[in-house]
Design an enzyme around this catalytic site. Sequence first.
Site, PDB file in Angstrom:
ATOM      1  CB  CYS A  44      -0.940   0.001   1.190  1.00 37.52           C
ATOM      2  SG  CYS A  44      -0.226  -0.576   2.715  1.00 37.52           S
ATOM      3  CG  HIS A 101      -0.830   3.982   4.565  1.00 39.10           C
ATOM      4  ND1 HIS A 101      -1.381   3.656   5.782  1.00 39.10           N
ATOM      5  CD2 HIS A 101      -0.406   2.809   4.022  1.00 39.10           C
ATOM      6  CE1 HIS A 101      -1.303   2.341   5.974  1.00 39.10           C
ATOM      7  NE2 HIS A 101      -0.701   1.795   4.930  1.00 39.10           N
TER       8      HIS A 101
HETATM    9  C1  2RA Z   1       0.904  -2.113   6.625  1.00 37.27           C
HETATM   10  N1  2RA Z   1       1.737  -1.987   4.342  1.00 37.27           N
HETATM   11  O1  2RA Z   1       0.553  -0.940   6.498  1.00 37.27           O
HETATM   12  C2  2RA Z   1       1.490  -2.886   5.452  1.00 37.27           C
HETATM   13  C3  2RA Z   1       0.597  -4.025   5.042  1.00 37.27           C
HETATM   14  N2  2RA Z   1      -0.681  -3.561   4.606  1.00 37.27           N
HETATM   15  O2  2RA Z   1       0.793  -2.741   7.688  1.00 37.27           O
END
Ligand code: 2RA
Length: 342
Positions: free
Chosen positions: A132, A244
């Site tokens: 991601c 994120h």
């Molecule tokens: C996380 N990128 O954010 C890793 C797995 N989705 O934990």
Amino acid sequence: MGYRVVVAGATGNVGREMLNILAEREFPIDQLAVLASARSQGDEVEFGETGKKYKIQNIENFDPAGWDMALFAIGSDATKKHAPRFAAAGCTVIDNSSLYRMDPDVPLIVPEVNPEAIDGYKARNIIANPNCSTAQMVVALKPLHDAAGITRVVVSTYQSVSGAGKAGMDELFEQSRNIFVGDPAEPKKFTKQIAFNVIPHIDSFLDDGFTKEEWKMVVETKKILDPKIKVVATCVRVPVFVGHSEAINIEMERELSAEDAQKILREAPGIMLIDKREDGGYVTPIECVGEFATFVSRVREDPTVENGLVLWCVSDNLRKGAALNAVQIAELLGRRHLKKDS
Ligand code: 2RA
């Protein structure tokens, strides 16, 4: 005419989003099968907001013969067990796990960045979805790389707890609630308290002191965008449920002003530029939830290096970071290789 589509892992965060996005984007489906482990067999899942419900089938007993494509969100162990048999039966696997991402015979695809790489999928009949934190970054980097040739990237991530699944979200909720009654509850999913805290550790530690999450951002960016780009990452878990964020420093071969970079980003596929040098003139994770876009803000020149830019990038990690990118790969596969008579 549509496709016979399988969604495997339909009860997890990403699997549920895959169903939502297939419905939202009206992906052409003639038949849909939703799979999960035996313990979920017989449960029902909704197909987005269509009002349709589907009974979960046990993946162990599912025969993929005759199905066009399968979107997998079942983790590396289950993918290792099931992806080869799906692929061998002629059902193309679009896998969200990390298992095949660095396999030289498996394309690792972000449709806005390297769509042509999908043409190599027939070698294994498997296509990999990136991590991601990588997906949103390469969407933001691609137009700048085309314009000025990126040579180096330094990225710090601020990753939501949903990246660690439902357990991660539950832990943040319970700790945040319990703190007010004086009992933050012992960490279970994370190594330390996540409520009102940040943890500079995602996935496992490697011998060189980086984490596997940081390693993924390096090697996946090189495979998707350009192997010559030098990348270094610090990946941090933050007390945010979904979304994120990334602070990205880039060095380029050629000069690119912040103003010109903004013009390029504003027109680039998959990007929403929200960038005003005023209170609130930038995106925060809460605002990206449920959105398809990769948001870019705070674009500015870095005076400490030659041809440097700094920017802020935010995206829904369950969407562009996973489920949306997988559905976009399915759309790309249909357009380029599995054309159906209309
Ligand atoms: C996380 N990128 O954010 C890793 C797995 N989705 O934990």
